[in-house]
Design a protein around this motif. Structure first.
Motif, short mmCIF file in Angstrom:
data_model
loop_
_atom_site.label_atom_id
_atom_site.label_comp_id
_atom_site.label_asym_id
_atom_site.label_seq_id
_atom_site.Cartn_x
_atom_site.Cartn_y
_atom_site.Cartn_z
N UNK A 98 0.99 -1.25 -0.06
CA UNK A 98 0.04 -0.13 0.01
C UNK A 98 0.67 1.15 -0.01
N UNK A 99 2.00 1.31 0.67
CA UNK A 99 2.83 2.50 0.86
C UNK A 99 3.38 2.67 -0.58
N UNK A 148 6.64 7.21 4.17
CA UNK A 148 8.03 7.30 3.76
C UNK A 148 8.81 6.11 3.81
N UNK A 149 9.01 5.72 5.21
CA UNK A 149 9.86 4.48 5.63
C UNK A 149 9.51 3.28 5.05
N UNK A 150 8.15 3.04 4.85
CA UNK A 150 7.51 1.59 4.18
C UNK A 150 7.88 1.70 2.97
N UNK A 210 -4.19 5.22 12.73
CA UNK A 210 -3.86 5.54 11.42
C UNK A 210 -3.22 4.22 10.64
N UNK A 211 -3.36 3.99 9.38
CA UNK A 211 -2.51 3.04 8.78
C UNK A 211 -0.96 3.57 8.81
N UNK A 212 -0.89 4.78 8.52
CA UNK A 212 0.35 5.28 8.38
C UNK A 212 0.39 6.93 9.07
#
Length: 186
Positions: free
Chosen positions: A8-9, A181-183, A173-175
Motif C-alpha cells: 500500500x505504501x 515514507x519509511x515503508x 492510522x495506517x500510516x
C-alpha cells in the motif's frame, strides 16, 4: 499484514503523495500533498485499504462504518464490500457536506442500515487538523449513532489526533507521514 502495508505504501507514494508547496483544506501551507482518492479508487489500492481497515476493526464490536464525502466514499465502499466477502457484513453511510435540500433533507445517507444507538467507526483518508472529522462526528452523533473510533489512511501529525481525542475519540492510522515514507523505501 506488513507485506500489505508495504505494498500500500508503494501505491500511495506512486499515486497519492506529491511533494511541493501546497495550501491544505485547513488553510495551512505544507511541503507535500496527499491525494488518497487516487489510491482509494485504484483496484489494488482500494482492496489494500479495505483489507487493512478491516484488520484494524477485527476486534471492534461495531455495526458499520461511515465518513465524510468525498474522501471517505471509496474507503467506506471498500470496507463494506470486503466485510461482506469475509462474512462480517458491515454496512456503510456517507456524511454529506450539506443536506441535499429535498427528499429526506438529511446529512447522512445509508441510515436505513442503522438504528439509533448503532456503534460505528468513522473512516477518513487524511487527517491534518481534524476539522472535517469534527464536522462528521457532530453530524453522526446528531443522527443518533455512537462512534466507537476513527480510522484514517494517513495522519499528517499536525494536530488532528489531539483534536479528535478532545472530542472523546481515538484516532488510529495506517500510516503517519514518516511511516509511509519509511515503508515505501523497501
Amino acid at each position: 499484514m506488513t507485506d500489505l502495508k508495504k505494498r500500500l505504501a508503494k501505491i500511495l507514494l506512486e499515486k497519492s503523495y506529491i511533494e511541493g508547496e501546497v495550501t491544505l483544506t485547513s488553510g495551512k501551507k505544507s511541503d507535500y500533498y496527499f491525494d488518497c482518492k487516487q489510491t482509494a479508487l485504484h483496484a489494488e489500492g482500494s482492496w489494500l485499504i479495505g483489507t487493512l481497515f478491516l484488520e484494524l476493526l477485527k476486534d471492534c464490536d461495531i455495526d458499520g462504518v461511515g465518513g465524510m464525502t468525498l474522501g471517505a466514499d471509496p474507503l467506506v465502499s471498500a470496507v463494506t464490500v470486503l466485510s461482506h466477502a469475509q462474512g462480517r457484513n458491515l454496512p456503510g453511510f456517507i456524511v454529506r457536506k450539506q443536506p441535499k435540500g429535498h427528499g429526506t433533507n438529511q446529512y447522512l445517507e445509508g441510515m436505513s442500515n442503522f438504528r439509533p444507538g448503532s456503534r460505528v467507526v468513522l473512516l477518513e483518508d487524511v487527517v491534518t487538523t481534524g476539522g472535517t472529522l469534527l464536522k462528521a462526528i457532530e453530524r453522526v452523533r446528531d443522527a443518533g449513532l455512537e462512534i466507537a473510533g476513527v480510522l484514517c489512511v494517513l495522519d499528517r501529525e499536525e494536530g488532528g489526533r489531539a483534536n479528535i481525542e478532545n472530542a472523546g475519540l481515538e484516532l488510529t492510522s495506517i500510516f503517519t507521514r514518516r511511516e509511509l515514507l519509511d515503508a515505501g523505501k523497501d
